[in-house]
Design a protein around this motif. Sequence first.
Motif: not given
Length: 216
Positions: A79-84, A86-93
Amino acid sequence: MTEPGLFLTLEGGDGAGKTTQSTLLEEWLTALGRTVVRTREPGGTEVGVLIRDIVLHHRGEVAPRAEALLYAADRAHHVETVVRPAIARGDIVVQDRYLDSSVAYQGAGRVLGRDEVRDLSLWATGGLLPDLTVLLDLDPSSARARLDADDKPFDRLESEQDDFHARVRAEFLALAAAEPQRFLVLDASRPAAEIASAIRERVAGLLGGGDVAGRD
């Protein structure tokens, strides 16, 4: 203006079709022009790959509480290195498994307790919940038949007895009943195209600016 990111997870027992539906969802979102981060737990990072090998393929015994802690460690790092980011960039996880799997497999399957395992994962992730969780529901006997047809060696969890998988399925359904706004429960025995259509319909509502859940 950057479009808001989304966190979408797919859950269900082994053999329910999560990989197929993740692939179809990724293809649809990409065709809409969205950037998709496709990932999984455990194993979505280099650290996670090592943890995945321990919890799923280690030949020796792994104590149930140790297993739960290893999954939580993987989740915290992921979550710390991938998910958050990505969400902050506007990507869809689009993610295969998240904390609901730990509650079902370790909380119910290993009988460690729903609340204890859920609280552990929420602490590990800083309280992050998906905007949508798709639960692909399939009875364990049908799931086992699919796994047998794949002709691949079973991992540690897939090798568990029928009563274990029955507890896991019941817990998944209980989790969905407790959070109907977050979950979309689908019959995994339906044709893949029908399931994909139902998922796209729900995700389209989120893309249209609907509320998001669990974001801090």
